[in-house]
Design a protein around this motif. Structure first.
Motif, PDB file in Angstrom:
ATOM      1  N   VAL A 115       0.838  -1.209   0.000  1.00  0.00           N
ATOM      2  CA  VAL A 115       0.000   0.000   0.000  1.00  0.00           C
ATOM      3  C   VAL A 115       0.871   1.257   0.000  1.00  0.00           C
ATOM      4  N   ILE A 116       1.937   1.253   0.782  1.00  0.00           N
ATOM      5  CA  ILE A 116       2.826   2.421   0.839  1.00  0.00           C
ATOM      6  C   ILE A 116       3.519   2.637  -0.501  1.00  0.00           C
ATOM      7  N   VAL A 117       3.992   1.560  -1.119  1.00  0.00           N
ATOM      8  CA  VAL A 117       4.681   1.680  -2.409  1.00  0.00           C
ATOM      9  C   VAL A 117       3.723   2.158  -3.492  1.00  0.00           C
ATOM     10  N   VAL A 118       2.509   1.630  -3.523  1.00  0.00           N
ATOM     11  CA  VAL A 118       1.533   2.069  -4.529  1.00  0.00           C
ATOM     12  C   VAL A 118       1.191   3.545  -4.316  1.00  0.00           C
ATOM     13  N   ALA A 119       1.046   3.958  -3.070  1.00  0.00           N
ATOM     14  CA  ALA A 119       0.769   5.375  -2.799  1.00  0.00           C
ATOM     15  C   ALA A 119       1.915   6.251  -3.299  1.00  0.00           C
ATOM     16  N   ALA A 120       3.139   5.811  -3.082  1.00  0.00           N
ATOM     17  CA  ALA A 120       4.293   6.588  -3.549  1.00  0.00           C
ATOM     18  C   ALA A 120       4.380   6.606  -5.072  1.00  0.00           C
ATOM     19  N   LEU A 121       4.132   5.461  -5.703  1.00  0.00           N
ATOM     20  CA  LEU A 121       4.218   5.380  -7.165  1.00  0.00           C
ATOM     21  C   LEU A 121       3.133   6.193  -7.862  1.00  0.00           C
ATOM     22  N   THR A 122       1.981   6.290  -7.242  1.00  0.00           N
ATOM     23  CA  THR A 122       0.867   6.986  -7.884  1.00  0.00           C
ATOM     24  C   THR A 122       0.838   8.472  -7.560  1.00  0.00           C
ATOM     25  N   ALA A 123       1.683   8.912  -6.652  1.00  0.00           N
ATOM     26  CA  ALA A 123       1.653  10.321  -6.244  1.00  0.00           C
ATOM     27  C   ALA A 123       2.008  11.266  -7.382  1.00  0.00           C
ATOM     28  N   VAL A 124       3.051  10.940  -8.142  1.00  0.00           N
ATOM     29  CA  VAL A 124       3.489  11.855  -9.199  1.00  0.00           C
ATOM     30  C   VAL A 124       2.473  11.941 -10.342  1.00  0.00           C
ATOM     31  N   PRO A 125       2.024  10.805 -10.910  1.00  0.00           N
ATOM     32  CA  PRO A 125       1.017  10.948 -11.974  1.00  0.00           C
ATOM     33  C   PRO A 125      -0.279  11.596 -11.482  1.00  0.00           C
ATOM     34  N   ALA A 126      -0.670  11.307 -10.245  1.00  0.00           N
ATOM     35  CA  ALA A 126      -1.888  11.912  -9.707  1.00  0.00           C
ATOM     36  C   ALA A 126      -1.700  13.412  -9.514  1.00  0.00           C
ATOM     37  N   ARG A 127      -0.531  13.803  -9.065  1.00  0.00           N
ATOM     38  CA  ARG A 127      -0.265  15.236  -8.870  1.00  0.00           C
ATOM     39  C   ARG A 127      -0.263  15.975 -10.200  1.00  0.00           C
ATOM     40  N   LEU A 128       0.358  15.375 -11.203  1.00  0.00           N
ATOM     41  CA  LEU A 128       0.363  16.001 -12.531  1.00  0.00           C
ATOM     42  C   LEU A 128      -1.048  16.086 -13.102  1.00  0.00           C
ATOM     43  N   GLY A 129      -1.832  15.035 -12.906  1.00  0.00           N
ATOM     44  CA  GLY A 129      -3.198  15.034 -13.411  1.00  0.00           C
ATOM     45  C   GLY A 129      -4.109  15.979 -12.667  1.00  0.00           C
ATOM     46  N   GLY A 130      -3.861  16.179 -11.374  1.00  0.00           N
ATOM     47  CA  GLY A 130      -4.720  17.043 -10.573  1.00  0.00           C
ATOM     48  C   GLY A 130      -4.382  18.519 -10.687  1.00  0.00           C
ATOM     49  N   ARG A 131      -3.277  18.863 -11.321  1.00  0.00           N
ATOM     50  CA  ARG A 131      -2.835  20.254 -11.401  1.00  0.00           C
ATOM     51  C   ARG A 131      -3.084  20.896 -12.766  1.00  0.00           C
ATOM     52  N   ARG A 132      -3.813  20.237 -13.611  1.00  0.00           N
ATOM     53  CA  ARG A 132      -4.113  20.828 -14.925  1.00  0.00           C
ATOM     54  C   ARG A 132      -4.975  22.073 -14.749  1.00  0.00           C
ATOM     55  N   PRO A 133      -4.767  23.083 -15.594  1.00  0.00           N
ATOM     56  CA  PRO A 133      -5.592  24.296 -15.500  1.00  0.00           C
ATOM     57  C   PRO A 133      -7.071  23.989 -15.753  1.00  0.00           C
TER      58      PRO A 133
END
Length: 193
Positions: free
Chosen positions: A165-183
Motif C-alpha cells: 500500500v505504501i509503495v503504490v501510494a508513492a508510485l501513484t503520487a506523481v502521476p496523480a499530482r500532474l493530473g490534478g494540477r491541470r488548468p
C-alpha cells in the motif's frame, strides 16, 4: 461525511470498475509472488544450512530468485503508474469540474492517488492470504518430495500488505499530482470544443 479526497476517489473508482478490478488482480498476483518468494528464500536458507545445497548452488538459486522478484516488482510498478496516468487522463473533465466547484488541486491529486490505493489494499490482502494459500497448495501438489511449502509468519504477510500500500501510494503520487494540477479553464474549454 467523507473527506473530499476519499469522496472523489470513490467516484473515480465507481466510474471505471473494470480498471479497479485490473488493479486488484494485478496487485494480488504480485503480492502472491512476493509471499512465495519470501518463503522460497527462507526455505533455500534452511536447506543451505542443512547441507542440501552447496554455497555455489544456493547462490545461483538466490540470484535467480532475485531476478524474478525484480522483474515482478518492476512490472507491478509500471502497471500502477500507467493505470494512475490513464485514470488521471480519463478524469480530466470531472477533476476540472470538482476544482471549479471548490476542490483544491491537492484534494484532486489525493483522490486520484486514493483511487489506486484502495484497490491496492484489497489486492494486497487477497494476494497475501487466499492468493498465497492457493499458490502454496499448487506448489505442494506438484512437489514430489516430502517438503511441503508453508506460509511465512503472519507478521511478514502483514508487512507485505502494508509495504504494498505504501509503495503504490508513492508510485501513484506523481502521476496523480500532474493530473490534478491541470488548468481548470483550459480543460473545461477543451471539452466544449
Amino acid at each position: 461525511r467523507l473527506p473530499v479526497p476519499l469522496l472523489l476517489a470513490l467516484r473515480v473508482a465507481a466510474r471505471r470498475p473494470r480498471r479497479v478490478v485490473l488493479g486488484v488482480v494485478s496487485i494480488a498476483i504480485t503480492v502472491s509472488g512476493i509471499v512465495v518468494a519470501l518463503e522460497a528464500n527462507a526455505e533455500l536458507t534452511t536447506q543451505r544450512l542443512a547441507g542440501l545445497y552447496n554455497d555455489a548452488q544456493a547462490e545461483l538459486l538466490s540470484q535467480v530468485l532475485l531476478v524474478v522478484m525484480v522483474i515482478l516488482l518492476s512490472l507491478a510498478a509500471v502497471n500502477a503508474i500507467f493505470i494512475t496516468w490513464a485514470t488521471a487522463l480519463d478524469n480530466r473533465h470531472s477533476s476540472a469540474l470538482a476544482r471549479a466547484l471548490g476542490a483544491t488541486p491537492g484534494e484532486v491529486s489525493s483522490a486520484l492517488s486514493a483511487a489506486q490505493v484502495l484497490p491496492a489494499l484489497a489486492g494486497a490482502v487477497l494476494g497475501a492470504f487466499p492468493g498465497a494459500l492457493a499458490l502454496f497448495a499448487a506448489i505442494n501438489a506438484i512437489n514430489d518430495n516430502n517438503n511441503d511449502a508453508t506460509l511465512p509468519p503472519l507478521w511478514q504477510l502483514l508487512a507485505v500488505v502494508a509495504g504494498t500500500v505504501i509503495v503504490v501510494a508513492a508510485l501513484t503520487a506523481v502521476p496523480a499530482r500532474l493530473g490534478g494540477r491541470r488548468p481548470v479553464t483550459e480543460t473545461l474549454q477543451a471539452e466544449l470544443a
